[in-house]
Design a protein around this motif. Structure first.
Motif, PDB file in Angstrom:
ATOM      1  N   UNK A  64       0.860  -1.197   0.000  1.00  0.00           N
ATOM      2  CA  UNK A  64       0.000   0.000   0.000  1.00  0.00           C
ATOM      3  C   UNK A  64       0.895   1.246   0.000  1.00  0.00           C
TER       4      UNK A  64
ATOM      5  N   UNK B 294      -9.821  -4.821   0.712  1.00  0.00           N
ATOM      6  CA  UNK B 294      -9.297  -3.542   0.206  1.00  0.00           C
ATOM      7  C   UNK B 294      -8.026  -3.708  -0.616  1.00  0.00           C
ATOM      8  N   UNK B 295      -7.401  -4.875  -0.517  1.00  0.00           N
ATOM      9  CA  UNK B 295      -6.142  -5.079  -1.232  1.00  0.00           C
ATOM     10  C   UNK B 295      -6.296  -5.832  -2.533  1.00  0.00           C
TER      11      UNK B 295
ATOM     12  N   UNK C 168      -8.960   4.905   2.944  1.00  0.00           N
ATOM     13  CA  UNK C 168      -9.119   3.453   2.773  1.00  0.00           C
ATOM     14  C   UNK C 168      -8.057   2.857   1.860  1.00  0.00           C
TER      15      UNK C 168
ATOM     16  N   UNK D 242      -5.771  -0.687  -4.800  1.00  0.00           N
ATOM     17  CA  UNK D 242      -4.468  -1.148  -5.275  1.00  0.00           C
ATOM     18  C   UNK D 242      -4.315  -0.995  -6.786  1.00  0.00           C
ATOM     19  N   UNK D 243      -3.221  -0.443  -7.220  1.00  0.00           N
ATOM     20  CA  UNK D 243      -2.935  -0.253  -8.644  1.00  0.00           C
ATOM     21  C   UNK D 243      -4.073   0.480  -9.353  1.00  0.00           C
TER      22      UNK D 243
ATOM     23  N   UNK E 193       1.773  -1.402   9.706  1.00  0.00           N
ATOM     24  CA  UNK E 193       0.998  -2.651   9.852  1.00  0.00           C
ATOM     25  C   UNK E 193       1.815  -3.834   9.352  1.00  0.00           C
TER      26      UNK E 193
ATOM     27  N   UNK F   9      -9.121 -10.401   0.744  1.00  0.00           N
ATOM     28  CA  UNK F   9      -8.374  -9.208   1.152  1.00  0.00           C
ATOM     29  C   UNK F   9      -9.144  -8.054   0.523  1.00  0.00           C
TER      30      UNK F   9
ATOM     31  N   UNK G 100      -1.988 -10.040   1.880  1.00  0.00           N
ATOM     32  CA  UNK G 100      -2.745  -8.806   2.086  1.00  0.00           C
ATOM     33  C   UNK G 100      -1.846  -7.568   2.072  1.00  0.00           C
ATOM     34  N   UNK G 101      -0.677  -7.668   1.430  1.00  0.00           N
ATOM     35  CA  UNK G 101       0.280  -6.550   1.426  1.00  0.00           C
ATOM     36  C   UNK G 101      -0.317  -5.283   0.822  1.00  0.00           C
ATOM     37  N   UNK G 102      -1.251  -5.446  -0.121  1.00  0.00           N
ATOM     38  CA  UNK G 102      -1.848  -4.276  -0.782  1.00  0.00           C
ATOM     39  C   UNK G 102      -2.705  -3.451   0.160  1.00  0.00           C
ATOM     40  N   UNK G 103      -3.135  -4.035   1.264  1.00  0.00           N
ATOM     41  CA  UNK G 103      -3.985  -3.278   2.192  1.00  0.00           C
ATOM     42  C   UNK G 103      -3.230  -2.890   3.459  1.00  0.00           C
ATOM     43  N   UNK G 104      -1.928  -3.174   3.497  1.00  0.00           N
ATOM     44  CA  UNK G 104      -1.144  -2.850   4.691  1.00  0.00           C
ATOM     45  C   UNK G 104      -0.240  -1.662   4.453  1.00  0.00           C
TER      46      UNK G 104
ATOM     47  N   UNK H 273       3.634  -0.813  -8.496  1.00  0.00           N
ATOM     48  CA  UNK H 273       2.442  -1.416  -7.893  1.00  0.00           C
ATOM     49  C   UNK H 273       1.663  -2.216  -8.931  1.00  0.00           C
TER      50      UNK H 273
END
Lengths: 440, 292
Positions: free
Chosen positions: A211, B152-153, B237, B242-243, A276, B150, A268-272, A418
């Motif tokens: 993120x 939001x990811x 959020x 993502x991307x 975190x 996941x 879940x790296x995209x939301x951390x 990303x």
């Protein structure tokens, strides 16, 4: 008579409104600051009896120990200068970038402020917003060599000072390696093997934030450096004759994608965000964490048993870069606003305070000071001693890409990284897009 | 009093402060943004006139991805109009009846409007967390582990995940607007309809809703324009990730202005948002006018 009173009342109401609007304005217009700065130069310093407050902006303290180092340093300075008060404000990293740029554009910078070296600060310097510090440095020349402040030098003029010099380190959980019978990787092949062995046992190897895209950049920057070598990378990303079509960049991108594909990074790296993400390393979920030592050491310094964790440098990939060629440097600098009302006081303060922050934070095991006389003692934790050893063996260091590049190139790079991470683009498309950006 | 209302000078005199405030803080900055949108400027150094280049780049550049951002904002506007407003209307209709604890319910539904968007964003990030979040916890506890995501990811779920708190936050706001409109409907009309044999839902459909149409129009305009310029919740959020999956013009604008030092193209995006909101307001006004 009634009419006259009514008119007077209306005029009075209008007056109150105009006073209210005027009160919302700031006295710190560019003209005001330039006038004050000119007056300051002519007046050569404030009166010692005059009580002044210097505003200072820094990044958010990550740990209590770091806060203590700052508080002690500021307290020492105020004790030595009873008429000067330092008012420090802290801000979170990404939001601070926006705040700083807004303040530069509005000419509302504080007296002393944190910034990033390289391409990030260049526009501020070209716009005349940073105070040259060469004259003030002379008083501190015995405390720190000017070569250690290279990242604060633009066109042969010094504009800032630093606490320490960073390098990226691979932090690892010793117990998890021992339990799984693994040794610390020295080459990239070793690293892949270690990752696969952890993955086979259901353990995600790396704690990472996607993120905060700079977390991904820590990986790719290292991969590119170790694959291609410093000079070619620097020439390419600074638009100085290099090309992203050079094979090594795609090879590095393929390695990066390879790590993603085998599951080396958290799902879940995209939301951390970064804070975190590193919790997964701290709580023993992930055995490895690739990070800048200033943050890594800060986190370890707050752990109960920091010696349970080890550090190594990013492994070698080929002959283009040795293990002693690292991503790092003094990327974080503390500068003085050119329009400050108290340039002498602010310039002295920035050196004195940062020198002491460096000293106290090294004593706490948080950071490696670049100031003279701040040697580690025998009781310093192992990770700091290793850190110091690695720094003494450096053959080259290179600032992070998003610090070295211009703001536009840097953000494009992070965005593309990303997209590469999420699989939206291939490594070839990544390199083509980077080439387009760097030749725009 | 009539003398005051007929005195145009007096009227101008009293509205002058408000007009001056509006002009200084809203109108003039819009025109300044318009000017900057035709320039190449890093916010600090020299300003260079580039004409329409910023607009061309905004629409054509594959790296900026403005098209995707615009589509996302329209998606949010659509969801606000088609999901948020009907729910708000239903709540308003139910609460306008003589219900016990009606005022308590009104207050409860209005609470999300009062809470800071940053706090709401942080709350929903915890709800959506892949490891300990409420949604995945509930799914796991009822044996639906396969549905855990996941939220939001993941690019495929992030937009929907972001829509939920956006819709949730302002239901109370529109409910309150519609509730005040419903309460102003004449009791005689409702009684007359009931005497004619209309059921509760028929009264709502044929009497209440037509009468409060101007209120509904206002809510639609607020919902659509608010969605087109939404920034805070998305920034907290996902920040457009993502991307770029949840990128909207406002997050793109902030990125261009403050991360990439491209004030020209950032201003062009700002002008686009203003024109878009204006256009949609006109369209909504026209739709409601034609229906009359």
């Amino acid at each position: 008579m009634k009419n006259i009173l009514k008119k007077l009342f209306c005029i009075a109401m209008l007056g109150f409104v105009m006073i209210g609007l005027n009160a919302c304005g700031t006295e710190n217009t560019t003209a005001d600051r330039e006038t004050k700065n000119t007056d300051k130069i002519e007046a050569s310093g404030s009166d010692d009896s005059e009580n002044i407050t210097l505003e200072m902006w820094t990044l958010l303290d990550q740990t209590d120990e770091y806060s203590e180092a700052w508080e002690k340093a500021i307290s020492d300075y105020e004790a030595a200068h009873p008429n000067i008060k330092i008012n420090r404000s802290q801000y979170e990293g990404e939001a601070y970038k926006i705040k700083l740029k807004s303040a530069v554009a509005a000419d509302e910078l504080p007296d002393i402020f944190f910034s990033w070296a390289g391409g990030f600060s260049r526009p501020f310097i070209e716009a005349g917003k940073m105070l040259p510090l060469d004259d003030t440095y002379e008083a501190y020349a015995s405390d720190i060599e000017k070569s250690k402040l290279d990242s604060s030098v633009y066109d042969d003029v010094l504009y800032g000072t630093s606490i320490g010099s960073q390098m990226s380190l691979l932090y690892y959980n010793k117990a998890m390696f021992e339990e799984n019978g693994l040794s610390v990787p020295e080459t990239y092949e070793d690293l892949l093997e270690v990752c696969q062995k952890f993955i086979d046992k259901g353990i995600t190897p790396f704690a990472i934030s996607a993120k905060d895209t700079w977390g991904l950049a820590v990986f790719y920057d290292n991969l590119a450096l170790k694959t291609i070598g410093k000079d070619d990378v620097v020439n390419t990303i600074t638009r100085n004759g290099g090309s992203f079509k050079k094979e090594g960049f795609q090879e590095a991108a393929e390695k990066f994608v390879g790590l993603v594909d085998i599951g080396a990074f958290l799902d879940n790296a995209s939301s951390l965000n970064t804070d975190e993400a590193y919790q997964y390393f701290v709580n023993g979920t992930c055995p490895m964490w690739l990070m800048i030592d200033s943050l890594g050491n800060t986190v370890l310094s707050s752990m109960e048993n920091p010696d349970d964790y080890g550090v190594v440098r990013f492994p070698v990939i080929n002959d283009n870069a040795a293990i002693t060629d690292v991503m790092g440097g003094s990327g974080e600098i503390y500068c003085v606003f050119a329009g400050t009302r108290y340039p002498d006081e602010a310039a002295n303060a920035v050196f004195e305070i940062i020198k002491n922050v460096a000293k106290y934070s090294q004593e706490s095991g948080i950071a490696m000071s670049i100031w003279n006389g701040d040697a580690l003692d025998e009781d310093s934790p192992e990770y700091l001693k290793m850190n110091q050893e690695f720094k003494s063996e450096l053959t080259s260091s290179m600032l992070w890409w998003d610090t070295t590049m211009t703001a536009d190139d840097a953000q494009e790079y992070l965005g593309l990284l990303q997209e590469l991470y999420t699989g939206n683009i291939t490594s070839e498309e990544f390199c083509d897009a980077m080439e387009n950006q760097l030749t725009k | 009093m009539n003398k005051i209302w007929s005195n145009k000078k007096a009227i101008l005199f009293f509205i002058f402060p408000a007009v001056a405030f509006f002009a200084i803080f809203i109108i003039i900055p819009i025109f300044m943004s318009l000017y900057y949108s035709f320039t190449s400027w890093d916010g600090i150094g020299k300003i260079e006139w580039v004409g329409l280049n910023n607009y061309i780049e905004m629409f054509q550049s594959p790296t900026i991805k403005f098209g995707k951002a615009a589509v996302n904002s329209l998606l949010i506007a659509g969801a606000s109009t088609l999901i948020q407003l009907p729910i708000a209307l239903i709540f308003a209709l139910i609460l306008s009846r003589k219900l016990r604890f009606r005022k308590t319910f009104l207050s409860i539904y209005f609470i999300p409007v009062l809470i800071s968007s940053v706090a709401i964003g942080q709350l929903w990030m915890r709800i959506y967390n892949g490891d300990y979040g409420t949604i995945n916890y509930i799914l796991k506890s009822i044996g639906l582990d396969s549905l855990c995501r996941n939220w939001l990811g993941n690019q495929s779920t992030a937009m929907v995940a972001v829509l939920v708190p956006i819709i949730w936050q302002y239901i109370g706001y529109h409910m309150l607007i519609m509730y005040s409109g419903i309460k102003s409907v004449s009791e005689e009309m409702i009684e007359a309809a009931k005497i004619d044999g209309a059921t509760g839902s028929q009264v709502a459909r044929f009497v209440t809703i037509p009468v409060i149409k101007p209120i509904i129009k206002v809510s639609v305009i607020f919902a659509v324009t608010g969605s087109l310029k939404l920034f805070d919740l998305i920034y907290v959020l996902t920040n457009g990730g993502p991307a770029h999956a949840t990128e909207v013009p406002t997050t793109l604008m902030i990125s261009m202005l403050f991360s990439r030092n491209r004030y020209g193209i950032g201003s062009a995006i700002a002008i686009f948002i203003i024109l878009e909101c204006f256009l949609f307001s006109m369209i909504i006004q026209r739709i409601f006018k034609e229906e009359r």
